[in-house]
Design an enzyme around this catalytic site. Structure first.
Site, short mmCIF file in Angstrom:
data_model
loop_
_atom_site.label_atom_id
_atom_site.label_comp_id
_atom_site.label_asym_id
_atom_site.label_seq_id
_atom_site.Cartn_x
_atom_site.Cartn_y
_atom_site.Cartn_z
N SER A 151 56.86 -0.28 2.80
CA SER A 151 58.22 -0.49 3.29
C SER A 151 59.23 0.23 2.42
O SER A 151 59.02 0.41 1.23
CB SER A 151 58.56 -1.98 3.31
OG SER A 151 59.92 -2.13 3.66
N LYS A 205 53.06 -6.85 6.15
CA LYS A 205 54.10 -5.85 6.42
C LYS A 205 54.75 -6.11 7.78
O LYS A 205 55.96 -5.96 7.95
CB LYS A 205 53.49 -4.44 6.37
CG LYS A 205 54.39 -3.31 6.89
CD LYS A 205 55.65 -3.18 6.05
CE LYS A 205 56.47 -1.93 6.25
NZ LYS A 205 56.78 -1.44 7.56
N HIS A 208 57.08 -8.97 7.40
CA HIS A 208 58.23 -8.42 6.66
C HIS A 208 59.20 -7.76 7.64
O HIS A 208 60.41 -8.00 7.61
CB HIS A 208 57.73 -7.41 5.62
CG HIS A 208 58.77 -6.46 5.10
ND1 HIS A 208 59.26 -5.41 5.86
CD2 HIS A 208 59.43 -6.41 3.92
CE1 HIS A 208 60.17 -4.77 5.17
NE2 HIS A 208 60.29 -5.35 3.99
N ASN A 209 58.66 -6.93 8.55
CA ASN A 209 59.53 -6.25 9.52
C ASN A 209 60.18 -7.26 10.46
O ASN A 209 61.33 -7.10 10.85
CB ASN A 209 58.72 -5.24 10.33
CG ASN A 209 58.47 -3.97 9.54
OD1 ASN A 209 58.47 -3.98 8.32
ND2 ASN A 209 58.24 -2.87 10.23
N GLU A 212 63.00 -8.70 8.75
CA GLU A 212 64.04 -7.67 8.74
C GLU A 212 64.84 -7.68 10.05
O GLU A 212 66.07 -7.60 10.04
CB GLU A 212 63.34 -6.33 8.51
CG GLU A 212 64.23 -5.11 8.49
CD GLU A 212 63.37 -3.83 8.39
OE1 GLU A 212 62.44 -3.78 7.55
OE2 GLU A 212 63.61 -2.90 9.15
P1 NBP Z 1 55.38 9.95 12.40
O1 NBP Z 1 55.06 8.56 12.73
O2 NBP Z 1 56.47 10.63 13.14
O3 NBP Z 1 54.02 10.82 12.60
C1 NBP Z 1 54.03 12.22 12.43
C2 NBP Z 1 52.76 12.65 11.73
O4 NBP Z 1 51.60 12.27 12.49
C3 NBP Z 1 52.70 14.18 11.60
O5 NBP Z 1 52.14 14.49 10.36
C4 NBP Z 1 51.78 14.56 12.75
O6 NBP Z 1 51.12 15.79 12.56
C5 NBP Z 1 50.79 13.44 12.67
N1 NBP Z 1 49.92 13.32 13.84
C6 NBP Z 1 50.20 12.94 15.11
BR1 NBP Z 1 51.86 12.52 15.73
N2 NBP Z 1 49.14 12.92 15.92
C7 NBP Z 1 48.12 13.32 15.14
C8 NBP Z 1 46.75 13.51 15.40
N3 NBP Z 1 46.21 13.24 16.59
N4 NBP Z 1 45.97 13.93 14.37
C9 NBP Z 1 46.48 14.18 13.17
N5 NBP Z 1 47.79 13.99 12.86
C10 NBP Z 1 48.61 13.58 13.84
O7 NBP Z 1 55.63 10.14 10.83
P2 NBP Z 1 56.47 9.22 9.82
O8 NBP Z 1 57.77 8.80 10.38
O9 NBP Z 1 56.45 9.98 8.53
O10 NBP Z 1 55.59 7.90 9.64
C11 NBP Z 1 54.24 7.94 9.22
C12 NBP Z 1 53.67 6.52 9.29
O11 NBP Z 1 54.42 5.68 8.43
C13 NBP Z 1 53.77 5.90 10.69
O12 NBP Z 1 52.66 5.09 10.92
C14 NBP Z 1 55.02 5.06 10.61
O13 NBP Z 1 55.01 3.97 11.52
C15 NBP Z 1 54.95 4.58 9.17
N6 NBP Z 1 56.24 4.21 8.57
C16 NBP Z 1 57.35 4.93 8.82
C17 NBP Z 1 58.56 4.55 8.24
C18 NBP Z 1 59.81 5.35 8.47
O14 NBP Z 1 60.87 4.93 7.97
N7 NBP Z 1 59.74 6.48 9.18
C19 NBP Z 1 58.61 3.46 7.39
C20 NBP Z 1 57.45 2.76 7.11
C21 NBP Z 1 56.27 3.15 7.72
P3 NBP Z 1 51.80 17.15 13.12
O15 NBP Z 1 52.82 17.54 12.11
O16 NBP Z 1 50.67 18.10 13.19
O17 NBP Z 1 52.41 16.84 14.47
#
Ligand code: NBP
Length: 500
Positions: A151, A205, A208-209, A212
């Site tokens: 988080s 987690k 937690h959300n 939130e």
């Molecule tokens: P995203 O959730 O937007 O995912 C994008 C990533 O997933 C890219 O690296 C993309 O690769 C990869 N990807 C996808 Br889409 N399909 C794929 C596949 N079939 N095989 C391999 N890679 C694949 O990224 P994020 O916002 O950085 O979040 C990452 C994780 O962390 C998620 O589970 C999210 O729920 C969690 N999270 C996010 C936050 C936040 O604030 N954003 C907070 C806490 C947790 P590509 O570049 O090749 O398309």
């Protein structure tokens, strides 16, 4: 531009029990380099670790190296075999890709190429039941699987998140020191601890959300009460929130509420909040929390109200069809401004206590259901920094569970019992005033009803049981019999009662 490759200093093994490096030089690998993965990788590098990088699309890896490659030691890779070859054994790989099918696809590819003892860590927002399933499957293949809730958004990932790792205790021995090092620290204590087996980290987690969601809904209601109850402008309300942040309500969400409210839109010159569309979106973790609570039979009314309030805000057709419908005779606006502001702050604090109490009850219920043996006080400790719900009063939650690990509900702990008692009159006044002014306050009102229901000696559930027995012979218990004994009345016969 030449991209940096494995350029940095060597780092000593993380623990003495660790197998010496026989392969690559990276202590940790991150696959999935969107915003979260990139920042997490940089965070590890800032702490002196060599980080192996991989992303399905290599362009993202290269973009990260181009922008931040000089910040530490990174090893670039294009394929999974190349990525794994860059890692020390046992390998530790964090997956930061979209939750659901993409995570399964990446796990499968990694597991096929990994060796016994290697650790796969899913740092995404995975559903805990998926994590339970994946952990079992990966364990059967001789690998370790850690579902870690992370988080703090992109800022937390970079500078120190709150981390909630589940999975085998043995994996935590090897992985824990790294995660603890890059996590946020409060009073020298890392905001990361081993939560328990399999899906426990992602479950915690998720809750937690959910908390939130509830916290944000209550903040929204407080804002609306000050706006519509007192006619305050957004910048004026920003000042009130900033002041609240100096007291019991001191928390990240209250702090950033003041920031958002004082932001002026450059295009119109109006407060930004007044030009943002009032339709709240959601990614689904609040909904998961409520679904899980329904299955576990835990009344998380505050989280449910928050999820439904977002859904209602997005019910465009229904809102359009009802705007301006009869309000009935409305009451007077508060005349004692200072008292009303104080009342709202106390109502907010009391409602927030209810939201956390409900969330902790859900964690306890999940822990019981899945035999996770979660230490509730530790959850409060690791949420004190890094995460979105970080707040001063989490110390109080930790103290309450330290004092009584079997605490039935936080509301009964001396500090919280006294805090609610000190605010109860204000809380009731706010709910009455809002109702008289037609201001919707589902969070404040349902929290107060939850509190009143818990403290009520005789609930109407007795009548519910009577009705259930009448139409369905579902039986009922009696106040003057053993708790588990059941009875049935012959409703359509002579109305005599018999043990069931
Ligand atoms: P995203 O959730 O937007 O995912 C994008 C990533 O997933 C890219 O690296 C993309 O690769 C990869 N990807 C996808 Br889409 N399909 C794929 C596949 N079939 N095989 C391999 N890679 C694949 O990224 P994020 O916002 O950085 O979040 C990452 C994780 O962390 C998620 O589970 C999210 O729920 C969690 N999270 C996010 C936050 C936040 O604030 N954003 C907070 C806490 C947790 P590509 O570049 O090749 O398309």
């Amino acid at each position: 531009m030449e991209l940096p490759r494995d350029t940095h200093h060597e780092r000593l093994p993380v623990s003495s029990s660790e197998t010496p490096s026989t392969n690559g030089t990276a202590q940790i690998g991150v696959t999935g380099l969107a915003v979260m993965g990139s920042n997490l990788a940089r965070n590890f590098a800032h702490h002196g670790y060599t980080v192996a990088l991989h992303n399905r699309t290599t362009a993202k890896t290269d973009a990260l190296l181009e922008a931040h490659g000089s910040e530490g030691s990174f090893v670039r890779s294009e394929t999974i075999p190349e990525f794994l070859a860059a890692l020390e054994k046992p390998r530790r790989v964090i997956i930061m890709v979209k939750a659901g099918d993409p995570t399964d696809a990446v796990i499968e590819e990694l597991a096929d190429a990994m060796e016994e003892g290697d650790i796969i860590i899913d740092g995404g927002n995975s559903l805990y039941t998926d994590t339970i399933r994946r952990e079992k499957a990966i364990r059967e293949r001789g690998l370790h699987y850690v579902g870690a809730g992370i988080s703090g958004g992109e800022e937390g990932a970079l500078n120190g998140p709150s981390i909630m790792p589940g999975g085998p205790a043995e994996s935590y021995e090897s992985l824990g020191p790294l995660l603890e090092e890059i996590s946020a620290h409060v009073d020298g204590v890392p905001c990361c601890t081993h939560i328990g087996p399999d899906g426990s980290g992602h479950f915690v987690k998720m809750v937690h959300n959910g908390i939130e969601y509830s916290d944000m809904q209550l903040i929204g209601e407080a804002y609306q009460l000050l706006r519509d109850g007192l006619g305050k402008s957004a910048p004026e309300i920003a000042d009130i929130f900033a002041e609240w942040n100096e007291g019991d309500l001191d928390s990240y969400l209250i702090e950033i509420t003041a920031e958002v409210l004082k932001q002026i839109d450059k295009k119109t010159g109006k407060p930004l909040v007044d030009v943002i569309l009032d339709e709240a979106e959601q990614k689904g973790t609040g909904r998961w929390t409520v679904k899980s609570a329904l299955d576990l039979g835990v009344p998380v009314t505050g989280i449910a109200e928050a999820v439904f309030a977002r859904a209602l805000s997005g019910s465009v057709a229904q809102r359009k069809a009802t705007t301006g419908l009869a309000s009935g005779e409305l009451g007077e606006h508060p005349t004692d401004e200072a008292r009303f502001i104080d009342d709202v702050s106390k109502a907010l604090y009391a409602s927030k206590i209810i939201a956390y109490a409900q969330g902790f009850n859900q964690i306890q219920a999940g822990s019981n259901e899945y035999d996770w043996d979660i230490t509730l006080g530790d959850m409060a400790t690791i949420w004190r920094g890094g995460c979105i719900i970080r707040a001063k009063f989490l110390n109080r939650i930790k103290e309450a569970y330290d004092e009584d690990p079997q605490l039935a509900t936080l509301i009964a702990a001396p500090y919280f019992r006294d805090a609610v008692e000190a605010g109860i009159d204000s809380w009731r006044r706010v709910v009455v005033t809002a109702t008289q002014l037609g201001i919707p306050i589902p969070g404040f009102a349902s929290a107060l009803s939850y509190y009143d229901a818990l403290r009520t000696e005789r609930l109407p559930a007795a009548l519910t049981q009577g009705l259930r027995d009448f139409f369905g012979a579902h039986t009922y218990g009696r106040i003057d019999a053993d708790h588990d004994a059941k009875f049935h009345t012959q409703w359509s016969g002579d109305r005599s009662e018999s043990p069931a």
